[in-house]
Write a protein that holds these residues in place. Structure first.
Motif, mmCIF file in Angstrom:
data_model
loop_
_atom_site.group_PDB
_atom_site.id
_atom_site.type_symbol
_atom_site.label_atom_id
_atom_site.label_comp_id
_atom_site.label_asym_id
_atom_site.label_seq_id
_atom_site.Cartn_x
_atom_site.Cartn_y
_atom_site.Cartn_z
ATOM 1 N N UNK A 93 0.836 -1.209 0.000
ATOM 2 C CA UNK A 93 0.000 0.000 0.000
ATOM 3 C C UNK A 93 0.866 1.254 0.000
ATOM 4 N N UNK A 94 1.923 1.231 0.814
ATOM 5 C CA UNK A 94 2.813 2.394 0.916
ATOM 6 C C UNK A 94 3.503 2.663 -0.418
ATOM 7 N N UNK A 107 2.283 6.824 -6.813
ATOM 8 C CA UNK A 107 1.272 7.792 -7.247
ATOM 9 C C UNK A 107 1.799 9.218 -7.135
ATOM 10 N N UNK A 108 2.678 9.456 -6.147
ATOM 11 C CA UNK A 108 3.258 10.783 -5.958
ATOM 12 C C UNK A 108 4.589 10.950 -6.688
ATOM 13 N N UNK A 109 4.998 9.888 -7.403
ATOM 14 C CA UNK A 109 6.283 9.902 -8.117
ATOM 15 C C UNK A 109 7.416 10.309 -7.172
ATOM 16 N N UNK A 110 7.423 9.686 -6.000
ATOM 17 C CA UNK A 110 8.411 10.014 -4.971
ATOM 18 C C UNK A 110 9.807 9.566 -5.390
ATOM 19 N N UNK A 111 10.787 10.388 -5.098
ATOM 20 C CA UNK A 111 12.183 10.032 -5.367
ATOM 21 C C UNK A 111 12.724 9.245 -4.183
ATOM 22 N N UNK A 112 13.712 8.363 -4.407
ATOM 23 C CA UNK A 112 14.260 7.553 -3.318
ATOM 24 C C UNK A 112 14.739 8.382 -2.127
#
Length: 278
Positions: A228-229, A235-240
């Motif tokens: 889920x995380x 969905x937020x296109x988070x960077x590492x």
């Protein structure tokens, strides 16, 4: 028939062997493990892998073993008799088939899932011993005996909330699903998110297993919560490098991983103490 991993489910070798052993022995497979390790999904994937239909019986605290066989609605029959309904002449009109009955009368072999058996009363497993052993039961209202046309593949899950009776355990093949290590979790992630950037996976796994190692957590984050995380991060296109703000005690979107305020407070206190020691 042999079970193996599917396109959507990664089964470690020991789990694969346990399923196939239970199928060969024609014994119920009793699966334990912490919540979120895929016990319920295992039964569905066994059905998919073996090409069999599935019958699911979800057990609750109020569930009685008899309900798995059938329910006789005597109240409705009495009411209909007072109204002169001709259906009262056939008692079968007031018998509702349970999940075991459905599995026994199926035209083909099925997978029968008895999910979270430890939620019910302690006598619940013992009340099913004869039916699961003999693959038959008697319907007293009609005088008929229901016998399994094909012995189902039975998967029983437990969250270890109660000890199960020894007589019941003797009749099962047991397997405890260990929590996935990092390599297995990476394989699970790849199945659910094909093509995901490995840098993000590595950073997310580091955060995830770091939380699980915190001593005293009331509920450690599970596999399903990890997935889920990651879905939110994608969905937020988070960077590492953005999974945890500088100096923050908790990772971004931690509500997908931690499910009570005590665990959140525990991690915040641990982070504050670690900063104080520097």
């Amino acid at each position: 028939m042999k079970f193996h991993s599917t396109q959507s489910y990664v089964a470690p070798e020991d789990l694969t062997q346990a399923v196939n052993a239970a199928v060969r022995l024609e014994r119920p497979l009793l699966v334990k493990g912490e919540p979120g390790t895929g016990k319920t999904e295992l039964a569905r994937q066994v059905a998919a892998s073996l090409g069999l239909p599935i019958v699911e019986w979800v057990v609750k605290s109020t569930t009685r073993a008899q309900q798995g066989l059938y329910d006789y609605d005597a109240v409705s029959r009495l009411r209909d008799s007072q109204l002169g309904d001709p259906r009262v002449n056939d008692v079968r009109n007031y018998i509702r088939k349970g999940k075991l009955w459905q599995a026994f009368e199926a035209d083909t072999k099925v997978v029968l899932l008895i999910d979270e058996i430890d939620k019910a009363d302690i006598e619940f497993p013992n009340d099913l011993l004869q039916e699961l052993d003999r693959m038959e039961f008697h319907v007293y209202e009609t005088g008929e005996t229901i016998r399994a046309r094909h012995r189902p593949v039975i998967v029983i899950t437990s969250n270890n909330e109660k000890d199960l009776p020894d007589a019941f355990l003797r009749r099962c093949f047991f397997h405890f699903i260990r929590f996935p290590d990092a390599d297995t979790m990476r394989a699970i992630v790849d199945v659910h998110f094909p093509g995901i950037k490995q840098g993000l996976v590595a950073a997310a796994l580091a955060e995830f297993y770091g939380l699980r190692e915190v001593s005293g957590l009331r509920k450690k984050p599970s596999t399903s919560e990890m997935l889920d995380w990651l879905k939110l991060l994608l969905a937020e296109d988070a960077a590492p490098g953005s999974l945890r703000a500088e100096g923050a005690a908790l990772p971004r979107l931690h509500g997908a991983l931690l499910k009570n305020e005590q665990d959140v407070a525990l991690i915040e206190r641990a982070a504050m103490m670690a900063r104080g020691r520097r």
